[in-house]
Write a protein that holds these residues in place. Structure first.
Motif, PDB file in Angstrom:
ATOM      1  N   THR B  48       0.849  -1.183   0.000  1.00 33.74           N
ATOM      2  CA  THR B  48       0.000   0.000   0.000  1.00 33.74           C
ATOM      3  C   THR B  48       0.887   1.235   0.000  1.00 33.74           C
ATOM      4  O   THR B  48       1.793   1.359   0.823  1.00 33.74           O
ATOM      5  CB  THR B  48      -0.904   0.005   1.245  1.00 33.74           C
ATOM      6  N   LYS B  49       0.615   2.124  -0.945  1.00 37.36           N
ATOM      7  CA  LYS B  49       1.416   3.349  -1.046  1.00 37.36           C
ATOM      8  C   LYS B  49       0.488   4.529  -1.268  1.00 37.36           C
ATOM      9  O   LYS B  49      -0.408   4.452  -2.118  1.00 37.36           O
ATOM     10  CB  LYS B  49       2.372   3.282  -2.247  1.00 37.36           C
ATOM     11  N   PRO B  50       0.716   5.633  -0.567  1.00 36.38           N
ATOM     12  CA  PRO B  50      -0.036   6.846  -0.901  1.00 36.38           C
ATOM     13  C   PRO B  50       0.487   7.437  -2.202  1.00 36.38           C
ATOM     14  O   PRO B  50       1.671   7.287  -2.536  1.00 36.38           O
ATOM     15  CB  PRO B  50       0.246   7.771   0.287  1.00 36.38           C
ATOM     16  N   ALA B  51      -0.382   8.129  -2.915  1.00 34.92           N
ATOM     17  CA  ALA B  51       0.005   8.654  -4.227  1.00 34.92           C
ATOM     18  C   ALA B  51       1.137   9.669  -4.116  1.00 34.92           C
ATOM     19  O   ALA B  51       1.949   9.804  -5.037  1.00 34.92           O
ATOM     20  CB  ALA B  51      -1.204   9.273  -4.923  1.00 34.92           C
ATOM     21  N   TRP B  52       1.203  10.397  -2.987  1.00 34.12           N
ATOM     22  CA  TRP B  52       2.258  11.420  -2.887  1.00 34.12           C
ATOM     23  C   TRP B  52       3.653  10.814  -2.834  1.00 34.12           C
ATOM     24  O   TRP B  52       4.635  11.499  -3.113  1.00 34.12           O
ATOM     25  CB  TRP B  52       2.016  12.342  -1.684  1.00 34.12           C
ATOM     26  N   GLU B  53       3.742   9.531  -2.517  1.00 35.20           N
ATOM     27  CA  GLU B  53       5.060   8.879  -2.503  1.00 35.20           C
ATOM     28  C   GLU B  53       5.531   8.486  -3.903  1.00 35.20           C
ATOM     29  O   GLU B  53       6.693   8.147  -4.094  1.00 35.20           O
ATOM     30  CB  GLU B  53       5.002   7.609  -1.645  1.00 35.20           C
TER      31      GLU B  53
END
Lengths: 187, 523
Positions: B48-53
């Protein structure tokens, strides 16, 4: 060559290894806290001309203005991000943006005798009139309308997905968790 | 270590190759499976990754996958790298070839829509006079659909529709939401059927060859899988004309190897299997290998409507939710003037329309999106494409992939039948929405380029006549008796239904036939 020459020594070294004594119990260390370039460094813009970049900044500000507690496209450094993104894009997409920004500037000079970057809210809204037309899947032919259709999507996504916007929503802290499922590369 | 002398070499590990392995190994047949991609640990291969990363803030590298409309920054690593394995097409005839190279193939990522074809497809020529019939009918394939559906745990509701045959379903007992009931009411006034979606539940996170077929095959002790094996060509004994195995390259090192077997089963996906056969220079005495490429044309977000009764959260909870499926209803009992065959829709109610559909920006756009949360209704149109000889693939010897293997040149266009059908489909859906009192924000009646549906079929078609088909009715090469092709390339016509259940069933049927022929010593 050095690596190859060193290779025969490896089996002997392995044979000399002894079983280490058990390590004393220690507490798990906290996970390391990493960030992204945007947090610790400034982007370098290379793709758009100075005039195009000024037009782009004004466009971004009109599309996603800042609101209390909610950074807009400028605070999220979307113009700088778009310079990177479009600079990495196929030529057709690059032309769409460059031609569209040039045409927007030209329209501003013709209608208001000033740079688009210097337009007020009313003048800016008048120049963004194509965005008040119903959506069509067929891209418009006119360069400004074509640019605006693309910019509305890309600038919005780049702003909402920025670290700045997400930190503001998390009370100023870098947010943890959330997001989508990212498929890792397999080698 | 000397190589084992395998009974069957299976090329490809997705739905078709996986089913071949599942069926053959259970009958005691020793199989070697090659796949061009790596083995993946599906459970642990995504995070799971946030888009800002993400480096491109979720917008994705704009130059990486120009033909994969489905690609985004999250799933970019799922798809075949177009620079590593290129293909060519004419500049004015784009083709979106969307590929996956992992053990499990596209079955790792498919939409799970699970339908049977009907005799409107198997005997299409009898019905409307165009093209060719399949050499088999629904009755021939039904016993295999009956076995495949429980393996994939297909959920559906029996509707008794001749054009969408019922299956061996886990009963769908869910109810329709009020908004969907309203839609069904308007559809029924126009004799347009609406069904529950038919979908493979699978097990855990997957409904894939990787978790439903290959584990059972491996458990027999009769299957060896080699990942990262990029097949260059199938080898042939010049004296007997029989295939002897395949030459392949290790994906990492490009080391070339030969895999030997008594029989070769190709299940590398429609166009990759065809490419291997064309590069091998075999199985084409008919001259139709590579021809009759077709798929279903897709139009996602074909009509985007909003339900005013839901605006500003005025509707009760659950009013607008769920979705359904409209099976083909054109050209069954009646005859359309502008097109042959028909189309289907899947639709959903209760989403929020994308920001692009609102003629606004800035704060006004945010306000409009807030007011329209959960008001959306949209559908994907899936239209039948006529198989024609002109739509074809051939080898482009001027371009090679990362392993030096010549690539495909794809030449395919939709014609007036598809464009007229699309217009009728979108007019019909828009009319239904307006009849419900819903506002149509946008409509699209132009299909994406061919290939977009990822349902390419037909380039290695089966038939009754060796002069007009590549395979016989058992997916066996007319030219080479110990060569079988079990993927979607064997289709004669695809209809508007998603093809995976048919591919699986054809592969099971062909594999049972092959096993019996081997038992008799006839292959």
């Amino acid at each position: 060559m050095q690596a190859l020459a060193a290779a025969p020594a490896a089996p002997a070294l392995l044979a000399q290894q002894t079983v280490p004594a058990p390590a004393p119990e220690v507490a798990e260390s906290a996970p390391l806290d990493f960030s992204i370039p945007d947090e610790g460094a400034d982007p370098i813009s290379r793709f758009f001309s100075a005039r195009q970049f000024a037009t782009l900044k004004r466009l971004c500000d009109l599309l996603i203005p800042a609101a209390p507690g909610s950074p807009g496209a400028l605070e999220a450094r979307v113009p700088e991000f778009m310079d990177f993104l479009i600079g990495d894009a196929p030529v057709q997409r690059q032309q769409l943006w460059r031609n569209g920004l040039d045409a927007l500037e030209s329209q501003s000079q013709t209608r208001f005798r000033k740079a688009f970057a210097d337009t007020d809210a009313g003048q800016g809204d008048a120049l963004l009139a194509p965005l008040h037309q119903p959506w069509s899947f067929e891209p418009p032919d006119e360069p400004v309308a074509r640019l605006l259709a693309a910019a509305k999507q890309d600038v919005r996504t780049a702003t909402y997905n920025s670290l700045e916007r997400n930190m503001a929503a998390s009370g100023g802290k870098r947010p943890r968790g959330g997001g989508g499922l990212y498929w890792l590369a397999v080698e | 270590m000397a190589a084992t002398n395998y009974d069957v070499l299976i090329i490809g590990s997705g739905a078709s190759g996986g089913m071949a392995a599942y069926t053959l190994t259970k009958k005691g047949i020793k199989c070697l499976m090659l796949d061009a991609g790596p083995a993946v640990d599906f459970q642990n291969n995504h995070v799971t990754k946030p888009a800002w990363e993400l480096p491109y803030r979720g917008l994705g590298n704009p130059s990486r996958l120009p033909h994969v409309v489905q690609a985004n920054e999250y799933n970019a690593n799922q798809w075949v790298d177009e620079k590593q394995v290129p293909y060519t097409h004419d500049a004015n005839a784009p083709y979106n070839w969307v590929r996956v190279r992992y053990v499990g193939g596209k079955s790792l990522f498919w939409s799970r829509m699970s339908f049977r074809l009907s005799d409107y497809e198997f005997k299409a020529k009898d019905h409307d006079g165009f093209g060719d019939n399949w050499p088999i009918s629904l009755a021939d394939l039904a016993p295999y659909y009956d076995q495949v559906e429980p393996i994939f745990r297909v959920r559906g509701r029996k509707e008794g529709l001749k054009q969408l045959p019922d299956g061996n379903f886990i009963e769908d007992t869910t109810s329709w939401s009020p908004a969907v009931q309203k839609f069904i009411g308007e559809a029924s006034k126009r004799n347009i059927p609406v069904t529950k979606m038919r979908s493979s539940l699978g097990r855990g996170q997957l409904a894939s060859s990787l978790n439903l077929l290959l584990p059972d095959a491996l458990a027999t002790g009769n299957l060896t899988i080699i990942p990262d094996a990029v097949v260059r060509e199938i080898t042939v004994d010049k004296n007997t004309g029989r295939v002897t195995g395949a030459n392949f390259l290790d994906r990492h090192s490009s080391r070339e190897m030969h895999a030997k077997a008594k029989v070769v089963v190709l299940g590398a996906s429609c166009l990759e299997s065809t490419r291997i056969l064309l590069n091998s220079g075999i199985a084409n005495s008919s001259g139709v290998l590579g021809h009759y490429l077709h798929d279903q044309f897709y139009i996602t977000q074909s009509v985007q409507a909003v339900m005013p009764e839901v605006r500003d959260k005025t509707a009760p909870a659950g009013y607008a939710s769920g979705g359904g499926y409209i099976p083909r209803f054109r050209n069954l009992q009646t005859k359309e003037k502008d097109f042959l065959r028909g189309y289907a829709f899947d639709f959903t109610a209760g989403g929020t329309p994308d920001a692009k559909f609102f003629p606004l920006y800035g704060k006004a756009l945010d306000d409009a999106l807030d007011a329209h949360r959960g008001t959306g209704f949209t559908g994907t149109c899936m239209g039948s494409v006529l198989p024609t000889f002109e739509n074809h693939v051939r080898i482009n010897k001027d371009v090679t992939d990362a392993w030096g293997i010549p690539v495909l040149h794809i030449q395919a266009r939709y014609g007036s039948n598809e464009f007229n059908m699309a217009k009728d489909a979108i007019n019909t859906m828009a009319e239904l929405c307006r009849a419900c009192g819903w506002e149509v924000l946008a409509r699209r009646d132009q299909p994406y380029p061919p290939g977009y549906s990822i349902h390419e079929v037909g380039t290695c078609r089966m038939g009754d006549n060796p002069k007009t088909s590549v395979l016989n009715k058992w997916n066996q090469s007319w030219d080479i008796k110990n060569l079988f092709v079990v993927d979607g390339s064997s289709f004669v016509t695809a209809g508007s239904q998603n093809p995976t259940m048919t591919i699986l069933s054809l592969s099971m049927r062909a594999s049972e036939y092959l096993a019996e022929q081997m038992r008799k010593g006839a292959v």
